[in-house]
Design a protein around this motif. Structure first.
Motif, PDB file in Angstrom:
ATOM      1  N   PRO A   6       3.916  -1.458   2.244  1.00 11.07           N
ATOM      2  CA  PRO A   6       2.830  -1.058   3.147  1.00 11.07           C
ATOM      3  C   PRO A   6       2.485   0.429   3.058  1.00 11.07           C
ATOM      4  CG  PRO A   6       4.876  -1.049   4.358  1.00 11.07           C
ATOM      5  CD  PRO A   6       5.221  -1.401   2.929  1.00 11.07           C
ATOM      6  N   CYS A   7       1.353   0.736   3.659  1.00  8.63           N
ATOM      7  CA  CYS A   7       0.923   2.123   3.825  1.00  8.63           C
ATOM      8  C   CYS A   7       0.057   2.202   5.074  1.00  8.63           C
ATOM      9  CB  CYS A   7       0.140   2.611   2.605  1.00  8.63           C
ATOM     10  SG  CYS A   7      -1.430   1.751   2.333  1.00  8.63           S
ATOM     11  N   GLY A   8      -0.251   3.397   5.477  1.00  7.08           N
ATOM     12  CA  GLY A   8      -1.211   3.624   6.555  1.00  7.08           C
ATOM     13  C   GLY A   8      -2.446   4.276   5.979  1.00  7.08           C
ATOM     14  N   ILE A   9      -3.618   3.802   6.390  1.00  4.72           N
ATOM     15  CA  ILE A   9      -4.882   4.338   5.894  1.00  4.72           C
ATOM     16  C   ILE A   9      -5.721   4.816   7.074  1.00  4.72           C
ATOM     17  CG2 ILE A   9      -7.036   3.881   4.658  1.00  4.72           C
ATOM     18  CD1 ILE A   9      -4.759   3.688   2.777  1.00  4.72           C
ATOM     19  N   ASP A  10      -6.009   6.109   7.087  1.00  8.12           N
ATOM     20  CA  ASP A  10      -6.928   6.672   8.079  1.00  8.12           C
ATOM     21  C   ASP A  10      -8.258   6.916   7.377  1.00  8.12           C
ATOM     22  OD1 ASP A  10      -8.184   7.932  10.182  1.00  8.12           O
ATOM     23  OD2 ASP A  10      -7.115   9.835   9.927  1.00  8.12           O
ATOM     24  N   PHE A  11      -9.139   5.921   7.441  1.00  8.10           N
ATOM     25  CA  PHE A  11     -10.480   6.035   6.869  1.00  8.10           C
ATOM     26  C   PHE A  11     -11.355   6.707   7.911  1.00  8.10           C
ATOM     27  CE2 PHE A  11     -14.640   3.547   6.376  1.00  8.10           C
ATOM     28  CZ  PHE A  11     -15.194   4.494   5.525  1.00  8.10           C
ATOM     29  N   GLY A  12     -11.670   7.977   7.672  1.00  9.07           N
ATOM     30  CA  GLY A  12     -12.386   8.753   8.672  1.00  9.07           C
ATOM     31  C   GLY A  12     -13.840   8.963   8.332  1.00  9.07           C
ATOM     32  N   THR A  13     -14.605   9.354   9.334  1.00  9.34           N
ATOM     33  CA  THR A  13     -16.025   9.635   9.133  1.00  9.34           C
ATOM     34  C   THR A  13     -16.222  10.802   8.172  1.00  9.34           C
ATOM     35  OG1 THR A  13     -16.512   8.853  11.370  1.00  9.34           O
ATOM     36  CG2 THR A  13     -18.183  10.223  10.302  1.00  9.34           C
ATOM     37  N   SER A  14     -15.428  11.852   8.342  1.00 12.07           N
ATOM     38  CA  SER A  14     -15.556  13.046   7.502  1.00 12.07           C
ATOM     39  C   SER A  14     -14.467  13.149   6.448  1.00 12.07           C
ATOM     40  CB  SER A  14     -15.539  14.305   8.370  1.00 12.07           C
ATOM     41  OG  SER A  14     -16.600  14.295   9.306  1.00 12.07           O
ATOM     42  N   ASN A  15     -13.235  12.778   6.818  1.00  8.97           N
ATOM     43  CA  ASN A  15     -12.097  12.897   5.910  1.00  8.97           C
ATOM     44  C   ASN A  15     -11.191  11.685   6.060  1.00  8.97           C
ATOM     45  OD1 ASN A  15     -12.312  15.867   4.897  1.00  8.97           O
ATOM     46  ND2 ASN A  15     -12.543  16.044   7.117  1.00  8.97           N
ATOM     47  N   SER A  16     -10.431  11.397   5.000  1.00  5.66           N
ATOM     48  CA  SER A  16      -9.528  10.258   5.006  1.00  5.66           C
ATOM     49  C   SER A  16      -8.158  10.671   4.479  1.00  5.66           C
ATOM     50  CB  SER A  16     -10.084   9.122   4.140  1.00  5.66           C
ATOM     51  OG  SER A  16     -11.297   8.617   4.678  1.00  5.66           O
ATOM     52  N   THR A  17      -7.127   9.941   4.921  1.00  3.80           N
ATOM     53  CA  THR A  17      -5.769  10.149   4.423  1.00  3.80           C
ATOM     54  C   THR A  17      -5.107   8.796   4.212  1.00  3.80           C
ATOM     55  OG1 THR A  17      -4.764  10.255   6.636  1.00  3.80           O
ATOM     56  CG2 THR A  17      -5.506  12.350   5.663  1.00  3.80           C
ATOM     57  N   ALA A  18      -4.046   8.809   3.406  1.00  2.00           N
ATOM     58  CA  ALA A  18      -3.165   7.653   3.245  1.00  2.00           C
ATOM     59  C   ALA A  18      -1.742   8.162   3.362  1.00  2.00           C
ATOM     60  CB  ALA A  18      -3.383   6.977   1.898  1.00  2.00           C
ATOM     61  N   ALA A  19      -0.889   7.411   4.020  1.00  3.75           N
ATOM     62  CA  ALA A  19       0.494   7.837   4.214  1.00  3.75           C
ATOM     63  C   ALA A  19       1.439   6.699   3.849  1.00  3.75           C
ATOM     64  CB  ALA A  19       0.730   8.290   5.653  1.00  3.75           C
ATOM     65  N   LEU A  20       2.634   7.084   3.379  1.00  3.28           N
ATOM     66  CA  LEU A  20       3.620   6.131   2.869  1.00  3.28           C
ATOM     67  C   LEU A  20       4.890   6.226   3.704  1.00  3.28           C
ATOM     68  CD1 LEU A  20       3.159   7.171  -0.857  1.00  3.28           C
ATOM     69  CD2 LEU A  20       2.094   5.199   0.272  1.00  3.28           C
ATOM     70  N   PRO A  21       5.374   5.109   4.235  1.00  5.22           N
ATOM     71  CA  PRO A  21       6.643   5.136   4.978  1.00  5.22           C
ATOM     72  C   PRO A  21       7.815   5.274   4.017  1.00  5.22           C
ATOM     73  CG  PRO A  21       5.802   2.892   4.847  1.00  5.22           C
ATOM     74  CD  PRO A  21       4.754   3.771   4.219  1.00  5.22           C
ATOM     75  N   ASP A  22       8.918   5.833   4.521  1.00  8.30           N
ATOM     76  CA  ASP A  22      10.111   5.947   3.687  1.00  8.30           C
ATOM     77  C   ASP A  22      11.267   5.195   4.316  1.00  8.30           C
ATOM     78  OD1 ASP A  22      11.419   7.637   5.613  1.00  8.30           O
ATOM     79  OD2 ASP A  22      10.316   9.348   4.824  1.00  8.30           O
ATOM     80  N   ASN A  23      12.344   5.061   3.569  1.00  5.26           N
ATOM     81  CA  ASN A  23      13.479   4.270   4.026  1.00  5.26           C
ATOM     82  C   ASN A  23      14.228   4.920   5.180  1.00  5.26           C
ATOM     83  OD1 ASN A  23      13.455   1.979   2.164  1.00  5.26           O
ATOM     84  ND2 ASN A  23      13.820   3.523   0.571  1.00  5.26           N
ATOM     85  N   GLY A  24      13.984   6.206   5.418  1.00  5.79           N
ATOM     86  CA  GLY A  24      14.685   6.895   6.484  1.00  5.79           C
ATOM     87  C   GLY A  24      13.974   6.849   7.819  1.00  5.79           C
ATOM     88  N   GLY A  25      12.918   6.046   7.932  1.00  3.12           N
ATOM     89  CA  GLY A  25      12.190   5.942   9.181  1.00  3.12           C
ATOM     90  C   GLY A  25      11.089   6.970   9.342  1.00  3.12           C
ATOM     91  N   ARG A 109      -5.940   3.154  -4.757  1.00  2.78           N
ATOM     92  CA  ARG A 109      -5.429   3.456  -6.097  1.00  2.78           C
ATOM     93  C   ARG A 109      -4.721   4.801  -6.139  1.00  2.78           C
ATOM     94  NH1 ARG A 109     -10.781   1.504  -9.554  1.00  2.78           N
ATOM     95  NH2 ARG A 109     -10.384  -0.751  -9.405  1.00  2.78           N
ATOM     96  N   ARG A 110      -5.267   5.779  -5.462  1.00  2.00           N
ATOM     97  CA  ARG A 110      -4.656   7.107  -5.457  1.00  2.00           C
ATOM     98  C   ARG A 110      -3.346   7.107  -4.672  1.00  2.00           C
ATOM     99  NH1 ARG A 110      -9.583  11.367  -5.755  1.00  2.00           N
ATOM    100  NH2 ARG A 110     -10.923  10.128  -7.110  1.00  2.00           N
ATOM    101  N   ALA A 111      -3.300   6.341  -3.596  1.00  2.91           N
ATOM    102  CA  ALA A 111      -2.054   6.228  -2.842  1.00  2.91           C
ATOM    103  C   ALA A 111      -0.996   5.494  -3.667  1.00  2.91           C
ATOM    104  CB  ALA A 111      -2.302   5.501  -1.524  1.00  2.91           C
ATOM    105  N   GLU A 112      -1.406   4.491  -4.423  1.00  5.42           N
ATOM    106  CA  GLU A 112      -0.464   3.779  -5.289  1.00  5.42           C
ATOM    107  C   GLU A 112       0.098   4.707  -6.366  1.00  5.42           C
ATOM    108  OE1 GLU A 112      -1.935  -0.878  -5.114  1.00  5.42           O
ATOM    109  OE2 GLU A 112      -2.875   0.471  -6.573  1.00  5.42           O
ATOM    110  N   ALA A 113      -0.749   5.564  -6.903  1.00  2.00           N
ATOM    111  CA  ALA A 113      -0.272   6.518  -7.903  1.00  2.00           C
ATOM    112  C   ALA A 113       0.781   7.446  -7.309  1.00  2.00           C
ATOM    113  CB  ALA A 113      -1.443   7.322  -8.460  1.00  2.00           C
ATOM    114  N   ALA A 114       0.584   7.852  -6.056  1.00  2.00           N
ATOM    115  CA  ALA A 114       1.556   8.713  -5.382  1.00  2.00           C
ATOM    116  C   ALA A 114       2.841   7.962  -5.053  1.00  2.00           C
ATOM    117  CB  ALA A 114       0.949   9.302  -4.118  1.00  2.00           C
ATOM    118  N   ALA A 115       2.699   6.682  -4.702  1.00  2.00           N
ATOM    119  CA  ALA A 115       3.864   5.874  -4.336  1.00  2.00           C
ATOM    120  C   ALA A 115       4.670   5.448  -5.558  1.00  2.00           C
ATOM    121  CB  ALA A 115       3.419   4.645  -3.545  1.00  2.00           C
ATOM    122  N   GLY A 116       3.993   5.286  -6.683  1.00  2.00           N
ATOM    123  CA  GLY A 116       4.658   4.804  -7.888  1.00  2.00           C
ATOM    124  C   GLY A 116       4.799   3.302  -7.931  1.00  2.00           C
TER     125      GLY A 116
END
Length: 422
Positions: A6-25, A109-116
């Motif tokens: 999984p990931c989190g996607i903040d699709f924003g009106t002006s800007n967007s981010t994607a975040a990746l959870p880790d095993n440490g919480g 796709r860009r988040a997947e590249a970061a996640a590996g």
């Protein structure tokens, strides 16, 4: 059982981010454009080399004068009638669902590249209200975004209110239980939540009893841009001036389209030059309409909107700002003042303030019971807005979160709880 990634996607009106959870919480923001974790929500379809550009590259191509079509503030059309309209790009008629899907696919796709690794599940942020006062349209907006996310490759799609996601991010730094007000002031919406947070509560899978209330209103930074443009810039192009018939003003359609980020491209259709010619013939001051027509002919509407946005940001720090802008034969030189900006957006800020007061009333708590106010979103950087809202809680500690990253990080934390980490 196959664990999803999984990931989190903040699709924003002006800007967007994607975040990746880790095993440490925890969770980390993914770099989406070089080392940048914040990606401007912009697409540029080049007519010169047929390449698609995203984020800063999209804005840069447009600013450099490359022939093509810039698309921004796409989130604003979700749930609206505009979603049913089509726009022509490179001889193809696109729906807005297709255009948004292009952007969301790029984020994935860009988040997947970061996640590996592949990402097949996502928690998307959503405002408390995509559409104010219309539950049917609001539900339609969420359904539209869900369908877009699945078409972009996510097998599982869930949603979380953006202020709740920000609360999950804030909770990681608290040392004791707090009753927090989350203030998320974005580009398209302003959203609020009143949440009990603590180190002990953070480990609970079900947080529903900790959320006392959440509200929102469809007013954000792009609305402040529009109001400032209509008050200070559009009069230079004919807005509010008379027609040749002294009993009436000129029609407003072109000025409102040019001042509204997600409507600008509708001024680039084949019938617009004829309509502008008619508007000029009807104008008591045709030279103003000539400036308007020149900006549209040069397809510099987004550049003008960017100049207004820059003026708004400058007026957050200075008493005045001179906007200078040129497009073909059109040349603008407008002095703007901080007091004028505040007077222009005061009504909209009042609506935002009332939405926050409604949240407090729904929670059934008094302002004096609030221990902290957590701020996120780009519009929280405007002192006039920030002070009006935090002034409701004079005894609370004010904490500035990551303006563009708190929601995405919280969405990834939520995604880890919902889907697990595989």
């Amino acid at each position: 059982m196959i664990l999803q990634r999984p990931c989190g996607i903040d699709f924003g009106t002006s800007n967007s981010t994607a975040a990746l959870p880790d095993n440490g919480g925890g969770a980390r923001l993914a770099p989406l454009e070089g080392d940048n974790t914040v990606l401007p929500s912009a697409l540029f379809f080049s007519f010169e080399d047929s390449e698609l550009r995203v984020g800063r590259a999209a804005v840069g191509a447009y600013v450099e004068g490359m022939e093509g079509r810039l698309m921004r503030a796409l989130k604003s059309v979700l749930g609206s009638r505009t979603m049913d309209e089509r726009t022509t790009i490179r001889a193809r008629r696109w729906t807005f669902s297709e255009i948004i899907q292009v952007f969301v696919t790029q984020v994935r796709r860009r988040a997947e590249a970061a996640a590996g690794h592949a990402l097949d599940a996502a928690v998307f942020g959503r405002p408390v209200h995509f559409v104010d006062g219309d539950p049917v349209a609001d539900r339609r907006a969420e359904d539209e975004l869900r369908a877009i996310a699945r078409a972009a490759g996510f097998a599982s799609v869930e949603f979380q209110f953006e202020p709740i996601a920000a609360a999950l991010d804030y909770e990681r730094r608290v040392a004791r239980e707090e009753l927090a007000v989350i203030v998320d002031l974005g580009g398209g919406t302003s959203d609020f939540a009143i949440v009990r947070v603590s180190p002990e509560r953070s480990g609970r899978a079900d947080r529903r009893e900790d959320i006392l209330a959440s509200t929102g209103v469809h007013i954000g930074g792009t609305d402040f841009d529009r109001l400032l443009s209509l008050a200070s810039v559009m009069p230079e192009l004919g807005h509010g001036t008379r027609s040749r018939d002294p009993r009436r003003d000129l029609p407003n359609w072109a000025f409102f389209e040019l001042a509204t980020w997600h409507r600008i491209n509708f001024l680039y259709t084949p019938q617009i030059p004829t309509k502008l010619k008619e508007l000029r013939q009807d104008a008591a001051e045709p030279e103003r309409i000539e400036r308007l027509a020149a900006i549209i002919a040069e397809r510099q509407g987004h550049a003008l909107a960017s100049a207004v946005e820059a003026a708004k940001i400058a007026l957050s720090e200075r008493a005045d700002h001179r906007l200078r802008f040129r497009a073909g034969a059109a040349e603008l030189d407008v002095l703007m003042e901080k007091d004028g900006l505040e007077a222009t957006i005061a009504g909209a800020v009042g609506d935002v303030e009332r939405a926050l007061e409604t949240c407090l009333a729904q929670a059934g708590v008094g302002a004096g019971e609030i221990s902290s106010v957590f701020l996120t979103g780009g519009s929280a950087s405007i002192p006039f807005v920030r002070n009006r809202l935090t002034g409701l809680f004079p005894e609370a500690q004010v904490i500035q979160g990551d303006a563009f990253g708190s929601v995405g990080t919280g969405l990834a934390l939520d995604a880890a709880r919902r889907f697990g980490i595989g």
